[in-house]
Scaffold this motif. Structure first.
Motif, short mmCIF file in Angstrom:
data_model
loop_
_atom_site.label_atom_id
_atom_site.label_comp_id
_atom_site.label_asym_id
_atom_site.label_seq_id
_atom_site.Cartn_x
_atom_site.Cartn_y
_atom_site.Cartn_z
N ASP A 167 0.73 -1.11 -0.11
CA ASP A 167 -0.12 0.03 0.16
C ASP A 167 0.86 1.33 -0.03
OD1 ASP A 167 -1.43 2.27 0.92
OD2 ASP A 167 -2.83 0.91 2.02
N ASP A 188 0.05 6.23 12.95
CA ASP A 188 -1.16 6.02 12.10
C ASP A 188 -2.40 5.50 13.00
OD1 ASP A 188 -2.91 6.51 9.54
OD2 ASP A 188 -3.01 4.37 9.35
N ARG A 227 -13.18 7.14 11.05
CA ARG A 227 -13.45 7.95 9.81
C ARG A 227 -15.19 7.75 9.50
NH1 ARG A 227 -8.27 5.61 6.58
NH2 ARG A 227 -7.19 6.64 7.73
N ASP A 252 -7.45 8.93 1.37
CA ASP A 252 -6.08 8.84 0.82
C ASP A 252 -5.84 9.05 -0.66
OD1 ASP A 252 -4.88 7.59 3.16
OD2 ASP A 252 -6.17 5.80 2.72
#
Ligand code: T6T
Length: 324
Positions: free
Chosen positions: A47, A124, A177, A254
Motif C-alpha cells: 500500500d 497512524d 472515519r 487517501d
C-alpha cells in the motif's frame, strides 16, 4: 538507564588496568550511543500509504544517525502482523514504530515488546491500551470522516442515498472515519439516507463485487465513501465497470497515484489525503527523543486535506509516493 550502567562498568574496567582493555572498548562504543537500530512495522507493505511512511521514516533515521528496518505483512491483517512484531522484539532494536492492524489483537505483542525494554511509537493506527506507546502520530480521522460527509453531500446536492465501504471493524483510523462520516450525515444532512456500512476487508476485489451487488439492490445509489486506499481502488473499479462513472459520486480516503489518476479521469470526485511521509518522520523523531532523553510528545496530529480537481495542483505534496 542502560547507558548509565555501561558507563559504570567502564570506570571499573579502567581501574582493572591492562586486563580491562576489552571492557573499555565496549564501554566507549556504548557511551557514544550503543543501540542505534530502529524498526518500522507497517500495516501492510502492499500500500503506497505505508511505502510513503517508510520513506519518511528512513529519511529521518538517516538524518539522525540511526538504522531502520522496515517490514510489513503482505495483507493488512493482525494474524500476519503479530509474528513480525514478535520477530522484531526478539531482534531488540532500541525503538519500534508500529501501525497496529487491530485495536485489540496487537495489545499483547506490543506490551511484550515494551516489557523487553524497546520504546514503542504508534504511527497512524493505535491500540486501545494507551500505556504502551511513548508517542502516537496520526491525523484526525474523525474530522476526515466529517470532511468526507461534507464533500459527498455537496456532490449529490445534499439529498439522496449513500453508503460507506470500509475495510474491517477494529482498525482505529477507519473506524473513526466511519464514525465521523455518519455523525456528520445524521446531524447536518437530514435528506441523505446512509445505508448500512459494508465491510470488505482490505480487498479491492471484494470491494468491487460488493459495490456491484449493492447497485443491483439500490439502483438509485447516489454516493459512496470509501475509507482507505485498497477499498477505494475496488469501489472505483466496480463503479467504473458498472458504467456508473461520474453518476455515482465517490469520495475516497487517501491519495495514492492510482486514486489521483481516478480523480483526474472523473471516476472519483474528491479525496481526503493524509501525510504518511510526515507520520514516518515524526515517528522516528519521537522514538529518538525517547532514547536520548529529550522531551517526547505523547500525541501528535499530522495534517489532512480534502482534494478535488480544483485544488489538486496546489496540493501535490499530499500525493503518496510509491517508492523512495
Ligand atoms: O488509510 C490508510 C491508513 O490511514 C489506515 O489506517 C489504513 O489504510 C490506509 O493504510 C490506506 O490503505
Amino acid at each position: 538507564m542502560q547507558r548509565k550502567v555501561l558507563l559504570a562498568v567502564g570506570v571499573s574496567a579502567v581501574a582493572l588496568g591492562a586486563s580491562g582493555l576489552a571492557s573499555i572498548a565496549i564501554t566507549s562504543a556504548s557511551a557514544s550511543g550503543a543501540n542505534k537500530s530502529l524498526a518500522l512495522i507497517q500495516g501492510t507493505k502492499a500500500d503506497d500509504f505505508y511505502i510513503a511512511m517508510g520513506c519518511g521514516a528512513k529519511a529521518e533515521a538517516a538524518k539522525l544517525g540511526y538504522s531502520i528496518n522496515v517490514q510489513g505483512p503482505t495483507d493488512f491483517s493482525a494474524p500476519e502482523q503479530i509474528p513480525i512484531v514478535n520477530a522484531i522484539t526478539a531482534q531488540h532494536p532500541a525503538a519500534v514504530l508500529i501501525a497496529p492492524t487491530d485495536t485489540q489483537a496487537l495489545i499483547a505483542p506490543m506490551q511484550a515488546m515494551k516489557s523487553s525494554g524497546i520504546k514503542v511509537v504508534q504511527v497512524d493506527t493505535s491500540v486501545t491500551n494507551t500505556s504502551i506507546a511513548v508517542s502516537s502520530v496520526t491525523s484526525n480521522n474523525l474530522l476526515g470522516g466529517e470532511k468526507a460527509a461534507q464533500s459527498l453531500a455537496s456532490l449529490i446536492g445534499n439529498k439522496g442515498t449513500v453508503v460507506v465501504m470500509n475495510e474491517q471493524p477494529g482498525v482505529s483510523t477507519t473506524d473513526a472515519r466511519v464514525k465521523g462520516f455518519i455523525q456528520e450525515m445524521k446531524s447536518s444532512y437530514k435528506n441523505i439516507k446512509v445505508l448500512s456500512t459494508q465491510y470488505v476487508g482490505d480487498s479491492p476485489t471484494k470491494a468491487a463485487q460488493t459495490i456491484d451487488s449493492l447497485l443491483v439492490a439500490n439502483p438509485g445509489l447516489n454516493g459512496v465513501f470509501a475509507t482507505n486506499v485498497l477499498v477505494a481502488e475496488g469501489v472505483d473499479t466496480g463503479l467504473n465497470n458498472a458504467g456508473k462513472k461520474g453518476k455515482v459520486k465517490i469520495v475516497g480516503y487517501d491519495a495514492d497515484p492510482a486514486q489521483i489518476h481516478d480523480l483526474k479521469v472523473g471516476i472519483v470526485q474528491s479525496l481526503i489525503a493524509q501525510e504518511p511521509y510526515l507520520e514516518g518522520v515524526d515517528g522516528v523523531e519521537q522514538a529518538v527523543n525517547s532514547l536520548t532523553g529529550k522531551p517526547v510528545t505523547k500525541s501528535i496530529q499530522t495534517p489532512l486535506v480534502s482534494i478535488t480537481l480544483a485544488n489538486l495542483s496546489k496540493e501535490t505534496k499530499y500525493v503518496y509516493q510509491s517508492k523512495c
